[in-house]
Design an enzyme around this catalytic site. Sequence first.
Site, short mmCIF file in Angstrom:
data_model
loop_
_atom_site.label_atom_id
_atom_site.label_comp_id
_atom_site.label_asym_id
_atom_site.label_seq_id
_atom_site.Cartn_x
_atom_site.Cartn_y
_atom_site.Cartn_z
N HIS A 143 39.52 45.32 47.24
CA HIS A 143 38.44 44.56 46.61
C HIS A 143 37.20 44.45 47.49
O HIS A 143 36.13 44.09 47.01
CB HIS A 143 38.91 43.17 46.15
CG HIS A 143 39.14 42.19 47.25
ND1 HIS A 143 40.39 41.92 47.77
CD2 HIS A 143 38.29 41.38 47.92
CE1 HIS A 143 40.28 40.99 48.70
NE2 HIS A 143 39.02 40.65 48.81
N ASP A 173 45.96 46.09 46.43
CA ASP A 173 44.71 45.68 47.07
C ASP A 173 44.56 46.29 48.46
O ASP A 173 44.13 45.62 49.40
CB ASP A 173 44.59 44.15 47.14
CG ASP A 173 43.15 43.71 47.33
OD1 ASP A 173 42.24 44.52 47.09
OD2 ASP A 173 42.93 42.54 47.70
N SER A 247 38.69 39.04 54.30
CA SER A 247 39.42 40.03 53.52
C SER A 247 39.55 41.35 54.28
O SER A 247 38.55 41.91 54.73
CB SER A 247 38.71 40.30 52.20
OG SER A 247 39.19 39.47 51.19
#
Length: 502
Positions: A143, A173, A247
């Site tokens: 993402h 992901d 992230s």
Amino acid sequence: MDSITKHRVLAGAVAACLYAGGFAAGRLVHDEPAHAATPVPTTAAPEASEAHPGARGLPSFAGIVASAAPAVVHVGTVSVANTADEDSGSGDPSDDDGPLGPGGPFHGFRMPRDPRFGGGEARRGAGSGFFIRKDGVVLTNNHVVEHAKEITVALSDGRKLPAKVLGRDPKTDLAVLKIDSKEPLHVVQMGDSDGLSVGDWVVAIGNPFGLDNTVTAGIVSAKGRAIGQGPYDHFIQTDASINPGNSGGPLFDEHGNVVGINTAIFSQSGGNIGIGFAIPINMAKELVPELEEKGHVTRGWLGVSIQKLTPELAESMGTEGGQGALVAGVTPDSPAAKADVQPGDVIRRWDGKAIDEPGTLSMLVAGTPIGRTVPVELSRDGKSKDVEVTVAKLADDESASDDGPAHRGKWGLSLRDLTPDERRERDLAAGTGVLLAGVVPDSPAAEAGVKAGDVVLQVNRHPVGSAAALQAEAGKAAADKPLLLLVRPAEGGDRFAALSPR
């Protein structure tokens, strides 16, 4: 300035993907003044003793940081925002509460148009990543780079180098990037996430809110968490503070080995409240070689919708034990249907491996080579039954490369099988419909007005009753033709939606 936080809804709250995307300003939140309190006497921490044989002082992670931090990178991206929202200047209509929205400090400002991207509105984002090989291979979250037109990797020594995507896997992901560097690169040491125990120390390093190489520490709060993000959920839960911008960054054990990739937080405000999630590194180690070689992950397909076997269900179905995956539906003409697997069966073993929960079966099936025939142990009406299943290829509407033609089949749908109770609530027949667990902003699905919580009844006029069936039908669609869905919104009233390919 940093960043608009992307969000995922989890159980009525918000799970924030730890990706800083957009143009925003940070806000300081000040605690309210506390009432005066009676001082509490303090005592020194006890030394290790016979009464407390495991007691010891708190560890220092300075050594881990010194050796590992140079391998952690800042991943910067440039994407093109949807400019439909002319009032606020925000690239995403859902960002009304963001800094470019009506209540934000930058309301009325617009990002510059970029002629390289057709004059679209350029949006900058940021995440983290880390080197896993000295030739410049970087592991991060999908993402973080999914919609990027440009990717730049900033190293701890100040260098900024362009990166390309070798492969992406939206289902887990994960994304693998590559940079070219003439200078030596630091790499992390891979650990064993299966060897983690609840209560073990862990350290997170990343770039929250653009603050490079921020270090936080905590413990493993739980393992094997399923948070509704997909069929392969198996997250490490930690209370180490992770925030937007973390992230794709590494989660280290107390020996300095990477055991996870920080991915999401559970929050009602978008900020950290001590509930974070990381992808186990062992899962990534299995997928990285295929992502490097093929750019995507090929998975096996069984063709069943499954759910947890609760003690109540086990008792009512006349079967013993709560372990296994309960088959709620079987896709016609699927490998399961051909092997005579039926709704109500409980899958106990797959290729000799015990099934303790539905997620275990999903991962085992996905990892089985296409075309291989495996023995499956079932429980049907309280009696054991053995069948053989020949695994087929899972058709997937999610691409792994922005450059390949498969990307035009990327519809932006996050799918989940409906439970029997959910079907009853919506007056749906058994084996009917697929729940949209989420819709990617600015995707074809979002542009067609499809929303999370809708139920898909048909794909291109073919009824669907499971996520696998929907993906199979979507995989048959021509890359240059719209995908026609018949959906039932939560408020009722069936309608058609045409998803235009890109």
